[in-house]
Design a protein around this motif. Structure first.
Motif, PDB file in Angstrom:
ATOM      1  N   PHE A 120      -9.440   6.405 -39.541  1.00 31.69           N
ATOM      2  CA  PHE A 120      -8.951   7.546 -38.551  1.00 31.69           C
ATOM      3  C   PHE A 120     -10.011   7.678 -37.662  1.00 31.69           C
ATOM      4  N   MET A 121     -11.429   7.676 -38.023  1.00 34.32           N
ATOM      5  CA  MET A 121     -12.623   7.877 -37.187  1.00 34.32           C
ATOM      6  C   MET A 121     -12.653   6.720 -36.355  1.00 34.32           C
ATOM      7  N   ALA A 122     -12.697   5.704 -36.966  1.00 39.19           N
ATOM      8  CA  ALA A 122     -12.859   4.301 -36.317  1.00 39.19           C
ATOM      9  C   ALA A 122     -11.714   4.194 -35.000  1.00 39.19           C
ATOM     10  N   ASP A 123     -10.412   4.703 -35.614  1.00 37.03           N
ATOM     11  CA  ASP A 123      -9.237   4.358 -34.539  1.00 37.03           C
ATOM     12  C   ASP A 123      -9.603   5.479 -33.422  1.00 37.03           C
ATOM     13  N   CYS A 124      -9.920   6.403 -33.636  1.00 39.80           N
ATOM     14  CA  CYS A 124     -10.199   7.613 -32.591  1.00 39.80           C
ATOM     15  C   CYS A 124     -11.252   7.042 -31.769  1.00 39.80           C
ATOM     16  N   GLN A 125     -12.460   6.519 -32.270  1.00 42.25           N
ATOM     17  CA  GLN A 125     -13.291   6.150 -31.480  1.00 42.25           C
ATOM     18  C   GLN A 125     -12.937   4.975 -30.597  1.00 42.25           C
ATOM     19  N   ASP A 126     -12.372   3.974 -31.044  1.00 43.88           N
ATOM     20  CA  ASP A 126     -11.805   3.070 -30.399  1.00 43.88           C
ATOM     21  C   ASP A 126     -10.987   3.223 -29.467  1.00 43.88           C
ATOM     22  N   ARG A 127     -10.041   4.295 -29.301  1.00 46.21           N
ATOM     23  CA  ARG A 127      -8.990   4.621 -28.397  1.00 46.21           C
ATOM     24  C   ARG A 127      -9.789   5.542 -27.217  1.00 46.21           C
ATOM     25  N   ILE A 128     -10.501   6.438 -27.863  1.00 48.19           N
ATOM     26  CA  ILE A 128     -11.300   7.373 -26.807  1.00 48.19           C
ATOM     27  C   ILE A 128     -12.325   6.348 -25.869  1.00 48.19           C
ATOM     28  N   THR A 129     -12.805   5.442 -26.491  1.00 49.63           N
ATOM     29  CA  THR A 129     -13.758   4.540 -25.815  1.00 49.63           C
ATOM     30  C   THR A 129     -12.730   3.895 -24.787  1.00 49.63           C
ATOM     31  N   ALA A 130     -11.797   3.266 -25.085  1.00 51.14           N
ATOM     32  CA  ALA A 130     -10.928   2.472 -24.369  1.00 51.14           C
ATOM     33  C   ALA A 130     -10.356   3.481 -23.070  1.00 51.14           C
ATOM     34  N   TYR A 131      -9.913   4.825 -23.449  1.00 52.39           N
ATOM     35  CA  TYR A 131      -9.646   5.692 -22.609  1.00 52.39           C
ATOM     36  C   TYR A 131     -10.584   6.240 -21.357  1.00 52.39           C
ATOM     37  N   THR A 132     -11.752   6.125 -21.799  1.00 55.91           N
ATOM     38  CA  THR A 132     -12.874   6.644 -20.877  1.00 55.91           C
ATOM     39  C   THR A 132     -13.547   5.494 -20.204  1.00 55.91           C
ATOM     40  N   THR A 133     -13.354   4.476 -20.305  1.00 56.37           N
ATOM     41  CA  THR A 133     -14.034   3.415 -19.630  1.00 56.37           C
ATOM     42  C   THR A 133     -13.862   3.652 -18.179  1.00 56.37           C
ATOM     43  N   PRO A 134     -12.516   4.038 -17.744  1.00 57.22           N
ATOM     44  CA  PRO A 134     -12.546   4.009 -16.252  1.00 57.22           C
ATOM     45  C   PRO A 134     -13.561   5.053 -15.895  1.00 57.22           C
ATOM     46  N   LEU A 135     -13.882   6.009 -16.536  1.00 56.77           N
ATOM     47  CA  LEU A 135     -14.886   7.083 -16.087  1.00 56.77           C
ATOM     48  C   LEU A 135     -16.235   6.715 -15.994  1.00 56.77           C
ATOM     49  N   VAL A 136     -16.622   5.543 -16.280  1.00 57.44           N
ATOM     50  CA  VAL A 136     -17.843   4.943 -16.043  1.00 57.44           C
ATOM     51  C   VAL A 136     -18.373   4.928 -14.765  1.00 57.44           C
ATOM     52  N   PHE A 137     -17.632   4.835 -13.903  1.00 61.22           N
ATOM     53  CA  PHE A 137     -18.048   5.027 -12.330  1.00 61.22           C
ATOM     54  C   PHE A 137     -18.739   6.269 -11.924  1.00 61.22           C
ATOM     55  N   TRP A 138     -18.358   7.432 -12.603  1.00 61.64           N
ATOM     56  CA  TRP A 138     -18.492   8.671 -12.484  1.00 61.64           C
ATOM     57  C   TRP A 138     -20.194   8.736 -11.981  1.00 61.64           C
ATOM     58  N   GLY A 139     -20.968   8.703 -13.354  1.00 62.15           N
ATOM     59  CA  GLY A 139     -22.389   8.735 -13.185  1.00 62.15           C
ATOM     60  C   GLY A 139     -22.970   7.599 -12.051  1.00 62.15           C
ATOM     61  N   LEU A 140     -22.377   6.678 -12.202  1.00 58.89           N
ATOM     62  CA  LEU A 140     -22.954   5.538 -11.215  1.00 58.89           C
ATOM     63  C   LEU A 140     -22.640   5.699  -9.901  1.00 58.89           C
ATOM     64  N   GLU A 141     -21.373   6.154  -9.300  1.00 59.44           N
ATOM     65  CA  GLU A 141     -21.109   6.490  -8.120  1.00 59.44           C
ATOM     66  C   GLU A 141     -22.141   7.652  -7.617  1.00 59.44           C
ATOM     67  N   PHE A 142     -22.068   8.821  -8.578  1.00 59.36           N
ATOM     68  CA  PHE A 142     -22.869  10.012  -8.160  1.00 59.36           C
ATOM     69  C   PHE A 142     -24.064   9.741  -7.852  1.00 59.36           C
TER      70      PHE A 142
END
Length: 605
Positions: free
Chosen positions: A105-127
């Motif tokens: 359960f923990m690994a699956d949650c981690q996998d899904r959240i990592t996939a979902y939040t990958t599009p947010l990586v731009f935030w810190g870089l662009e900021f």
């Protein structure tokens, strides 16, 4: 002896030898793994992350103050939802790391959240690419946005070390099969270890607990059992450390980090020279602290030489009694209330509302921690309570973390997180309050001596031992940058700091060189350990100010805890007249330990 049986379920209907021990109620996070609320939040998170990227990627430079504030608030909400899910998954997992369903359960949650939040990586870089003048302008336009400036400052501190957007997304995406996977292998390996002592099978907590047994033969048997099992698994632990250190070296090199420690210093918002001053002050004080104390202890134990299994031995004058849970709770709560009733009021729900998991259970993660979860919920405290007087201090320590986290939650998700160097403040202060209460109630010279010696040992473990750990890590990462390390290589690095820190009264049994293997901080949080010494030195200085100033100290102390991560350590300490960058600051904190050893030596006359 009941204290020797460590494999019972402390929360069964029959209770435990220490009274009814509390167990977490995680329903404040989610009702269960299959609850519709988790699916709802997962679905929301997937959509929110995609919508955030659509709304803001490539557009930050064009936002006015209101637009940037909207982005920050939306990012913060995403952080809360993701943090809530992972807090539930992680806490459930740590209750029983050997349960395959919880691990999945923990690994699956981690996998899904990592996939979902990958599009947010731009935030810190662009900021970090925003023009300085433009950022100053929008901050001046909105007080609500300006309060996030400490977050922005920490983000922009990483600016010199950030990679291309594509590489940052790749690193984020593959993180679940990188360090996180090796962390999980370590946790599951440690939790699954069993140790046979005098025909009895124990887990790691029970076996480590034997090192504080009054019977020297039991301590020796425990140490040898640890050494035997660590030796059997040393190749696995060596592989974990080699891989994590190499992965860190590769990423640091690509980022242009000047040292392996740089990332930790940046995340702690502390200057390298401050950490170096702390490290040097402690190493220089080894002869006046640990070397001197352990010679005294050898004398009390009637030994010419000490072995490693004597380091945490109880003193001959120490009463060997079990401290029940109710007494532990009462002791800590009374100490907190004597300082300020507000402190006890903040601590009370931990005991009353299922915020503590105290019992030792098969498969449960070892050690103790306080996890803040998210600011919309509350922290949870994990213990492995075994009824020892030191377990009372552990309760006081972790409860201090919990109180700090509750107070800091008012800052909101992005500003509540306290850098590790300050995160130990309330916990160590809570220990000091409890210690001072017990010391004030001591009725005999022997009782006072026992309490002083116990506190000195705790401080040596917090300051001397953790700085020795830090030196070991520095040596490990430096050596790994030159090539693969064999288990013998790592063993040699470990032993190179042991005699230096503990002193020449110690002998070291064969196979003690593998005892680096079970320290979780080396795996989970490289270079974390200096935060303990930082926190202890800081609290010693703070407590001296409290004793001098009395009532006027309290509101300033609560304000410091409420600040969370919204202020730099210089700003937080200024109201107390303290400055961690002052070379004399650390000498004052170490002087408190030295003064206690002086008193112990005087008692010998």
């Amino acid at each position: 002896m009941l204290s020797q049986n460590r494999t019972f379920d402390a929360n069964t209907a029959g209770g435990s030898p220490f009274g009814d021990l509390p167990e977490w109620d995680l329903s404040d996070l989610y009702p269960g793994q299959d609850s519709p609320e988790i699916k709802r939040d997962m679905d929301w998170l997937e959509t929110a992350c995609a919508d955030f990227a659509d709304a803001f990627e490539g557009k930050l430079a064009d936002l006015d103050a209101a637009g940037l504030l909207d982005a920050v608030l939306r990012y913060e909400k995403i952080d809360i939802v993701a943090g809530r899910i992972m807090s539930y998954a992680g806490l459930s997992y740590y209750q029983m790391t050997t349960d395959a369903e919880r691990a999945k359960f923990m690994a699956d949650c981690q996998d899904r959240i990592t996939a979902y939040t990958t599009p947010l990586v731009f935030w810190g870089l662009e900021f970090n690419r925003l023009d300085e003048e433009h950022l100053d302008w929008v901050l001046a336009e909105s007080a609500d946005l300006a309060r996030y400036k400490p977050v922005f400052d920490r983000m922009r501190a990483m600016k010199p070390y950030q990679l291309s957007d594509e590489l940052e997304k790749f690193l984020h995406d593959q993180s679940t099969v990188g360090a996180a996977a090796w962390n999980r292998l370590f946790d599951e390996t440690i939790a699954g270890l069993t140790f046979t002592v005098d025909g009895e099978e124990l887990n790691i907590e029970g076996t480590l607990d034997l090192l504080t047994d009054a019977d020297r033969s039991r301590r020796e048997a425990g140490a040898k059992a640890l050494a035997e099992v660590f030796g059997q698994h040393v190749k696995t632990f060596s592989r974990i450390h080699n891989t994590l250190a190499k992965e860190k070296e590769i990423e640091d090199r690509w980022r242009g980090m000047p040292t392996p420690q740089t990332g930790r210093h940046l995340s702690n918002h502390v200057e390298p020279e401050v950490v170096e001053a702390l490290r040097n002050a402690v190493v220089e004080a080894y002869p006046r602290l640990s070397h001197r104390y352990y010679k005294l202890k050898a004398k009390w134990l009637g030994l010419d030489r000490m072995e490693v299994w004597d380091r945490n031995a109880p003193l001959p004058m120490e009463t060997t009694r079990v401290v029940g849970w109710e007494e532990a709770e009462r002791t800590v709560m009374e100490a907190y209330a004597a300082f300020d009733p507000r402190m006890a009021d903040l601590a009370k729900p931990f005991f009353d509302k299922g915020w503590i998991d105290a019992g030792v259970k098969p498969g449960k993660a070892p050690g103790a921690f306080a996890h803040p979860t998210v600011t919309e919920v509350h922290p949870y405290v994990m213990l492995n309570y075994l009824g020892k007087p030191r377990d009372v201090m552990t309760l006081a320590h972790e409860l201090g973390h919990g109180v700090h986290q509750v107070l800091a939650a008012g800052q909101g998700e992005l500003l509540s997180s306290t850098p590790l160097t300050l995160a130990e403040t309330a916990s160590v202060f809570g220990e000091m309050l409890t210690f001072k209460k017990l010391l004030g109630a001591a009725k005999t010279k022997e009782e006072r001596k026992t309490l002083l010696a116990g506190k000195v040992e705790d401080m040596i473990n917090t300051v001397v031992r953790q700085i020795a750990f830090y030196d070991f890590e520095c040596k490990l990462h430096a050596a790994r940058s030159q090539g693969e390390l064999t288990p013998d290589d790592i063993n040699a690095l470990w032993m190179s700091v042991q005699a230096e820190s503990l002193g020449d009264v110690f002998d070291f049994m064969p196979s003690y060189e593998t005892f680096w293997a079970y320290i979780p901080h080396f795996v989970h949080s490289p270079f974390y350990v200096y935060a303990y010494a930082f926190g202890d030195g800081l609290v010693n200085a703070l407590y001296a100010v409290y004793e001098e100033s009395g009532e006027s100290f309290k509101d300033k102390y609560f304000d410091m805890l409420k600040a969370g991560g919204s202020k730099h350590h210089k700003e937080l300490l200024a109201p107390f007249g303290l400055d961690a960058s002052d070379p004399d600051f650390w000498a004052k904190g170490l002087g408190m330990i030295e003064g206690m050893i002086d008193e112990l030596e005087a008692m010998e006359d």
